[in-house]
Enzyme design. Structure first.
Site, PDB file in Angstrom:
ATOM      1  N   GLY A  84       0.844  -1.200   0.000  1.00  0.00           N
ATOM      2  CA  GLY A  84       0.000   0.000   0.000  1.00  0.00           C
ATOM      3  C   GLY A  84       0.873   1.240   0.000  1.00  0.00           C
ATOM      4  N   ALA A  85       2.007   1.132  -0.696  1.00  0.00           N
ATOM      5  CA  ALA A  85       3.086   2.117  -0.561  1.00  0.00           C
ATOM      6  C   ALA A  85       2.764   3.483  -1.156  1.00  0.00           C
ATOM      7  CB  ALA A  85       4.371   1.557  -1.176  1.00  0.00           C
ATOM      8  N   ALA A  86       1.705   3.567  -1.971  1.00  0.00           N
ATOM      9  CA  ALA A  86       1.315   4.885  -2.501  1.00  0.00           C
ATOM     10  C   ALA A  86       0.121   5.451  -1.738  1.00  0.00           C
ATOM     11  CB  ALA A  86       0.989   4.780  -3.992  1.00  0.00           C
TER      12      ALA A  86
ATOM     13  N   ILE B  44      -1.366   6.256   4.545  1.00  0.00           N
ATOM     14  CA  ILE B  44      -0.565   5.856   5.719  1.00  0.00           C
ATOM     15  C   ILE B  44       0.907   5.746   5.311  1.00  0.00           C
ATOM     16  CG2 ILE B  44      -0.076   4.001   7.374  1.00  0.00           C
ATOM     17  CD1 ILE B  44      -3.062   3.461   7.538  1.00  0.00           C
TER      18      ILE B  44
ATOM     19  N   ARG C 207     -13.573  -0.354   2.327  1.00  0.00           N
ATOM     20  CA  ARG C 207     -14.997  -0.628   2.191  1.00  0.00           C
ATOM     21  C   ARG C 207     -15.608   0.369   1.218  1.00  0.00           C
ATOM     22  NH1 ARG C 207     -18.152  -2.363   7.484  1.00  0.00           N
ATOM     23  NH2 ARG C 207     -20.172  -2.900   6.616  1.00  0.00           N
TER      24      ARG C 207
ATOM     25  N   ARG D  33     -19.983  -5.929   5.220  1.00  0.00           N
ATOM     26  CA  ARG D  33     -18.795  -6.339   5.971  1.00  0.00           C
ATOM     27  C   ARG D  33     -18.267  -7.696   5.489  1.00  0.00           C
ATOM     28  NH1 ARG D  33     -16.033  -4.942  10.406  1.00  0.00           N
ATOM     29  NH2 ARG D  33     -15.111  -6.653  11.567  1.00  0.00           N
TER      30      ARG D  33
ATOM     31  N   ASP E  89      -4.853   1.893  18.991  1.00  0.00           N
ATOM     32  CA  ASP E  89      -5.846   1.882  20.076  1.00  0.00           C
ATOM     33  C   ASP E  89      -5.148   2.134  21.421  1.00  0.00           C
ATOM     34  OD1 ASP E  89      -8.233   0.522  18.415  1.00  0.00           O
ATOM     35  OD2 ASP E  89      -6.343  -0.480  17.960  1.00  0.00           O
TER      36      ASP E  89
ATOM     37  N   HIS F 106      -8.838  -4.983  16.692  1.00  0.00           N
ATOM     38  CA  HIS F 106      -8.742  -3.573  16.324  1.00  0.00           C
ATOM     39  C   HIS F 106     -10.066  -3.179  15.679  1.00  0.00           C
ATOM     40  CE1 HIS F 106      -7.714   0.243  14.666  1.00  0.00           C
ATOM     41  NE2 HIS F 106      -7.968  -0.194  13.447  1.00  0.00           N
TER      42      HIS F 106
HETATM   43  P1  NAI Z   1      -5.214   4.241   1.201  1.00  0.00           P
HETATM   44  O1  NAI Z   1      -6.419   3.823   0.436  1.00  0.00           O
HETATM   45  O2  NAI Z   1      -4.787   5.657   1.189  1.00  0.00           O
HETATM   46  O3  NAI Z   1      -3.964   3.381   0.723  1.00  0.00           O
HETATM   47  C1  NAI Z   1      -4.015   2.007   0.576  1.00  0.00           C
HETATM   48  C2  NAI Z   1      -3.122   1.655  -0.588  1.00  0.00           C
HETATM   49  O4  NAI Z   1      -3.029   0.234  -0.627  1.00  0.00           O
HETATM   50  C3  NAI Z   1      -3.669   2.107  -1.939  1.00  0.00           C
HETATM   51  O5  NAI Z   1      -2.680   2.870  -2.591  1.00  0.00           O
HETATM   52  C4  NAI Z   1      -3.954   0.797  -2.666  1.00  0.00           C
HETATM   53  O6  NAI Z   1      -3.706   0.871  -4.047  1.00  0.00           O
HETATM   54  C5  NAI Z   1      -2.985  -0.147  -1.965  1.00  0.00           C
HETATM   55  N1  NAI Z   1      -3.350  -1.558  -2.062  1.00  0.00           N
HETATM   56  C6  NAI Z   1      -4.588  -2.115  -2.053  1.00  0.00           C
HETATM   57  N2  NAI Z   1      -4.503  -3.435  -2.208  1.00  0.00           N
HETATM   58  C7  NAI Z   1      -3.200  -3.734  -2.290  1.00  0.00           C
HETATM   59  C8  NAI Z   1      -2.486  -4.945  -2.471  1.00  0.00           C
HETATM   60  N3  NAI Z   1      -3.130  -6.103  -2.624  1.00  0.00           N
HETATM   61  N4  NAI Z   1      -1.138  -4.893  -2.517  1.00  0.00           N
HETATM   62  C9  NAI Z   1      -0.507  -3.720  -2.406  1.00  0.00           C
HETATM   63  N5  NAI Z   1      -1.118  -2.542  -2.251  1.00  0.00           N
HETATM   64  C10 NAI Z   1      -2.456  -2.552  -2.181  1.00  0.00           C
HETATM   65  O7  NAI Z   1      -5.468   3.711   2.680  1.00  0.00           O
HETATM   66  P2  NAI Z   1      -4.686   4.085   4.012  1.00  0.00           P
HETATM   67  O8  NAI Z   1      -5.331   5.248   4.653  1.00  0.00           O
HETATM   68  O9  NAI Z   1      -3.235   4.131   3.741  1.00  0.00           O
HETATM   69  O10 NAI Z   1      -5.054   2.820   4.923  1.00  0.00           O
HETATM   70  C11 NAI Z   1      -4.570   1.541   4.619  1.00  0.00           C
HETATM   71  C12 NAI Z   1      -5.255   0.510   5.482  1.00  0.00           C
HETATM   72  O11 NAI Z   1      -4.951   0.701   6.862  1.00  0.00           O
HETATM   73  C13 NAI Z   1      -6.775   0.526   5.401  1.00  0.00           C
HETATM   74  O12 NAI Z   1      -7.226  -0.817   5.359  1.00  0.00           O
HETATM   75  C14 NAI Z   1      -7.193   1.145   6.718  1.00  0.00           C
HETATM   76  O13 NAI Z   1      -8.487   0.735   7.105  1.00  0.00           O
HETATM   77  C15 NAI Z   1      -6.145   0.581   7.625  1.00  0.00           C
HETATM   78  N6  NAI Z   1      -5.964   1.260   8.910  1.00  0.00           N
HETATM   79  C16 NAI Z   1      -5.632   0.487   9.997  1.00  0.00           C
HETATM   80  C17 NAI Z   1      -5.428   1.033  11.231  1.00  0.00           C
HETATM   81  C18 NAI Z   1      -5.077   0.166  12.397  1.00  0.00           C
HETATM   82  O14 NAI Z   1      -4.990   0.714  13.501  1.00  0.00           O
HETATM   83  N7  NAI Z   1      -4.859  -1.131  12.262  1.00  0.00           N
HETATM   84  C19 NAI Z   1      -5.562   2.485  11.431  1.00  0.00           C
HETATM   85  C20 NAI Z   1      -5.873   3.220  10.243  1.00  0.00           C
HETATM   86  C21 NAI Z   1      -6.072   2.616   9.024  1.00  0.00           C
END
Ligand code: NAI
Length: 328
Positions: A11-13, A16, A94, A100, A161, A189
């Site tokens: 998810g490097a682009a 987060i 989602r 879900r 958390d 989580h």
């Molecule tokens: P984002 O949508 O900005 O970035 C996610 C990136 O992952 C996108 O660039 C997408 O193209 C890429 N991606 C999707 N499937 C992939 C795969 N199979 N292989 C490689 N890359 C892939 O989302 P964000 O904000 O960076 O969040 C990422 C995840 O972290 C989400 O699932 C979010 O719900 C989760 N999250 C978890 C938290 C925790 O405490 N565990 C806290 C906040 C977010």
């Protein structure tokens, strides 16, 4: 100078990763004496691959002394090759109208494939942190898909958390957040998590006694921590990113470099401690030393806590049942 280690980030682009990669490359995760090679995975579509190139250009422009090399790819076998650390951030979000159950299935496919790839090519001691939601169940799926790697190498992120709980307690008591010890978060989580400050201390004094208000615990503290993610989305229009990246750094740093006897929270496969069935990816209090975590044992579980721990456990078991058929 130490030899560089390979750190894979998926998810490097994404948002987060944009708060995470620069901190890994600057040495905040593994120490200022540990060079790193970043191996960055994105989905095989033009836009995210293009965005990944941009992020890599910026990483280059930081001229980080510790960043010795980097690779951008759409192939998990390239991203995870010999990786000693893998931060699985990318996940399917989602979408509108998505149930879900659909979310679980879509992510199960991703984490089955990534677990297999880790199994095939990662360093045998790879430390895996799953951030992408549903984080605990995704971590469980990756672990189950990597039978040749030790199960204990797979963890899920509960640290956000934990940090959220610590900051709420600091605000309530008017004490410094850094002075809070022995705080923990049980379970998933998700809003069902149970942040437990019964054992927490500030400068050796009991936080529970200091607050002395069970109604606040039940009616304010737990809902505030549990719904913090939703509150951030409401305020910012986007989900938590910098705080999630910060928690990922904290989780990996503590796991790799140790906690000096202090407690923290990690989502880890249960060994049966505290009556949590073996294998369930559950938030536990741990201490870390020499690159390994250990569950803090011997804590008393009262009736309120047992109810809360079972509530979040039930949710995890439901998630596990929903994807069981995909694991063969
Ligand atoms: P984002 O949508 O900005 O970035 C996610 C990136 O992952 C996108 O660039 C997408 O193209 C890429 N991606 C999707 N499937 C992939 C795969 N199979 N292989 C490689 N890359 C892939 O989302 P964000 O904000 O960076 O969040 C990422 C995840 O972290 C989400 O699932 C979010 O719900 C989760 N999250 C978890 C938290 C925790 O405490 N565990 C806290 C906040 C977010």
């Amino acid at each position: 100078m130490k030899a560089p280690v390979r750190v894979a980030v998926t998810g490097a682009a994404g948002q987060i990763a944009y708060s995470l990669l620069f901190r890994i490359a600057s040495g905040e995760m593994l120490g200022k004496d540990q060079p790193v090679i970043l191996q960055l995975l994105e989905v095989p579509f033009e836009k995210p691959q293009q965005a990944l190139k941009g992020v890599m250009m910026e990483l280059q422009d930081c001229a980080f002394p510790l960043l010795t090399d980097m690779v951008g790819t759409d192939d998990p076998l390239v991203a995870f090759k010999d990786a000693e650390y893998a931060l699985l951030v990318g996940a399917r979000p989602r979408g509108p109208g998505m149930e879900r159950a659909d979310l679980l299935q879509e992510n199960a496919k991703i984490f089955t494939a990534q677990g297999k790839a880790l199994n095939d090519v990662a360093h045998r001691d790879v430390k895996v942190l799953v951030v992408g939601n549903p984080a605990n169940t995704n971590a469980y799926i990756a672990m189950k898909s990597a039978p040749d790697l030790p199960a204990k190498n797979f963890t899920a992120m509960l640290r956000l958390d934990h940090n959220r709980a610590a900051s709420q307690l600091a605000a309530k008591t008017g004490k410094a957040v850094a002075s809070i010890e022995k705080l923990l978060v049980w379970g998933n989580h998700s809003p069902t998590m149970y942040a437990d400050y019964r054992f927490a201390t500030i400068n050796g004094e009991s936080v529970k006694a200091m607050i002395g208000d069970e109604a606040w615990n039940r009616d304010v503290f737990l809902p505030t921590v549990g719904k913090r993610g939703a509150a951030i989305i409401e305020a910012r229009g986007l989900s938590s990113a910098a705080s999630a990246a910060n928690a990922a750094i904290d989780h990996m740093r503590d796991w790799a470099l140790g906690t000096n006897g202090k407690w923290t929270t990690m989502g880890i496969p249960s060994d049966g401690s505290y009556g949590i069935p073996e294998g369930v990816m559950y938030g536990f209090p741990v201490t870390c030393e020499n690159g390994a975590y250990e569950i803090v044992q011997g804590l008393e579980i009262d009736e309120f806590s047992r109810d809360r721990m079972n509530f979040t456990l039930n949710e995890l078991e439901e998630e596990r049942a929903a994807i069981a058929h995909l694991l063969g």
